[in-house]
Design an enzyme around this catalytic site. Sequence first.
Site, PDB file in Angstrom:
ATOM      1  N   ALA A 127       0.850  -1.193   0.000  1.00 36.08           N
ATOM      2  CA  ALA A 127       0.000   0.000   0.000  1.00 36.08           C
ATOM      3  C   ALA A 127       0.882   1.238   0.000  1.00 36.08           C
ATOM      4  O   ALA A 127       1.303   1.728   1.054  1.00 36.08           O
ATOM      5  CB  ALA A 127      -0.931  -0.014   1.208  1.00 36.08           C
ATOM      6  N   SER A 135       3.231   8.913  -8.086  1.00 34.63           N
ATOM      7  CA  SER A 135       4.593   8.404  -7.954  1.00 34.63           C
ATOM      8  C   SER A 135       5.425   9.165  -6.928  1.00 34.63           C
ATOM      9  O   SER A 135       6.549   8.759  -6.638  1.00 34.63           O
ATOM     10  CB  SER A 135       5.303   8.471  -9.320  1.00 34.63           C
ATOM     11  OG  SER A 135       4.668   7.640 -10.269  1.00 34.63           O
ATOM     12  N   THR A 161      -2.807  -3.014  -5.942  1.00 33.86           N
ATOM     13  CA  THR A 161      -2.902  -4.370  -6.482  1.00 33.86           C
ATOM     14  C   THR A 161      -3.002  -5.375  -5.342  1.00 33.86           C
ATOM     15  O   THR A 161      -2.297  -5.265  -4.343  1.00 33.86           O
ATOM     16  CB  THR A 161      -1.666  -4.682  -7.341  1.00 33.86           C
ATOM     17  OG1 THR A 161      -1.583  -3.735  -8.405  1.00 33.86           O
ATOM     18  CG2 THR A 161      -1.757  -6.085  -7.925  1.00 33.86           C
ATOM     19  N   GLU A 245      12.479  -4.718  -8.337  1.00 35.62           N
ATOM     20  CA  GLU A 245      11.101  -4.392  -8.706  1.00 35.62           C
ATOM     21  C   GLU A 245      10.996  -3.984 -10.169  1.00 35.62           C
ATOM     22  O   GLU A 245      10.031  -4.326 -10.852  1.00 35.62           O
ATOM     23  CB  GLU A 245      10.573  -3.278  -7.798  1.00 35.62           C
ATOM     24  CG  GLU A 245      10.419  -3.707  -6.343  1.00 35.62           C
ATOM     25  CD  GLU A 245       9.890  -2.589  -5.467  1.00 35.62           C
ATOM     26  OE1 GLU A 245       9.291  -1.638  -6.013  1.00 35.62           O
ATOM     27  OE2 GLU A 245      10.081  -2.662  -4.238  1.00 35.62           O
ATOM     28  N   GLY A 343      -9.791  -5.937 -37.907  1.00 33.86           N
ATOM     29  CA  GLY A 343     -10.913  -5.809 -36.977  1.00 33.86           C
ATOM     30  C   GLY A 343     -10.930  -6.876 -35.895  1.00 33.86           C
ATOM     31  O   GLY A 343     -11.383  -6.642 -34.775  1.00 33.86           O
ATOM     32  N   GLY A 367       6.297   3.155 -10.921  1.00 36.34           N
ATOM     33  CA  GLY A 367       7.021   4.373 -11.239  1.00 36.34           C
ATOM     34  C   GLY A 367       6.810   4.706 -12.700  1.00 36.34           C
ATOM     35  O   GLY A 367       7.246   3.968 -13.595  1.00 36.34           O
ATOM     36  N   ASN A 369       6.980   5.998 -16.464  1.00 36.07           N
ATOM     37  CA  ASN A 369       8.172   6.030 -17.302  1.00 36.07           C
ATOM     38  C   ASN A 369       8.814   7.404 -17.361  1.00 36.07           C
ATOM     39  O   ASN A 369      10.030   7.522 -17.528  1.00 36.07           O
ATOM     40  CB  ASN A 369       7.832   5.530 -18.711  1.00 36.07           C
ATOM     41  CG  ASN A 369       7.723   4.016 -18.759  1.00 36.07           C
ATOM     42  OD1 ASN A 369       7.881   3.330 -17.741  1.00 36.07           O
ATOM     43  ND2 ASN A 369       7.447   3.479 -19.934  1.00 36.07           N
TER      44      ASN A 369
END
Length: 391
Positions: A127, A135, A161, A245, A343, A367, A369
């Site tokens: 969290a 960020s 997440t 990470e 399509g 983070g 880009n």
Amino acid sequence: MLPQLHRHLWMDEQIDAFRDQLRRYIGAELSPHLDGWRRQGFIPREVWRPFAELGFLLPEVAEEYGGVGATLAYQLVAQDELARAEFPANTAVHSIAAHYIVDYGTEAQKQRWLPRLARGELLAGIALTEPGCGSDLKALKTRARRDGEHFVIDGAKTFITNGFTANLLVVAVRTGEAGARGVSMVVLETADLPGFRVGRRLEKLGQHASDTAELFFDGVRVPADALLGKEGEGFGQLMSQLPYERLLLAVPAAAVIERAVELTVDYTSQRRAFGQFIGDFQNTRFKLAECATLAHVVRTFVNDCTQRLLDGTLDDQAAYMAKWWCTEQQCKVVDECLQLFGGYGYMAEYPIARLYADARIQKIYGGANEIMKDLIARKVMAPGTARNEGT
């Protein structure tokens, strides 16, 4: 077929066997249920228990804490195979959370949490992000004030997440002054925790099998021994985990790029238009040549970064480069491949459409880009570089 890549030292027979066993397990036990999990918006926590029993969940954790004592390469291979099968980053987040306990936890904290995390009894989330913070973790406002032998936590988190399914959270809180020096990390088990509440399960553009939620802390009391390290060390703890990470994002990017190219080669080799196979048009061949080249370069870079991570030589700058560049190529290649489906590429029943929707978050989470580029530029343009020396 994509070209065979140079094998680094970490790519041994044991890794190959692990990958093969993992791929077969995912295909037989997990993939058949993925559509249903997408529709319900989460993967049930108990799904990861048998996954853990086979050593797939936290293989890198030491045996005395319930893992198998493997290198980080095994976790990266697990993320590679899960991404190839269109699974979101739930177990990657679980691994990151566990590593905060491995690296900064006391022996008592490790014994308390790591075996249950390794067995899948606990599913972890991290969290960090807050409304209006993004960020900029130095600006977080969720506060933990000391009250005797407890911390009392008040605040809110968003875009978390595993926020809905996790029953253990590593939480970034403010225990001191504004800025980086006031940030600390605490661990809490959320089952029946007074004052803790899961808010909305957020509806996303992609990654539909990954639960992403709002979290609220209203006078949540946790024992003082839930603190990782010392007060005020949280920001440094966060920064020290970044190389690993970032690779947990770059590796899935490589896997998805390769999968997109494979799907597109197969489709264009069978689909006909204007009297010939789509794959016979020069534009198709040129596009696939470009995408296959990017797949090769991305995978080579990722494998090299993995070797450097294992050797202890992966620097922050290379990790930032891997995160932003590989995820940018992921979005680019998947977009180019989808175009060749016409399509049909826009239909959710086709894997290429799902890869497209799932890819976009890669340039944002972990983070953004733009942040990665800024961090790289700070190093490139630091005092002592050729530019600053006037050469």
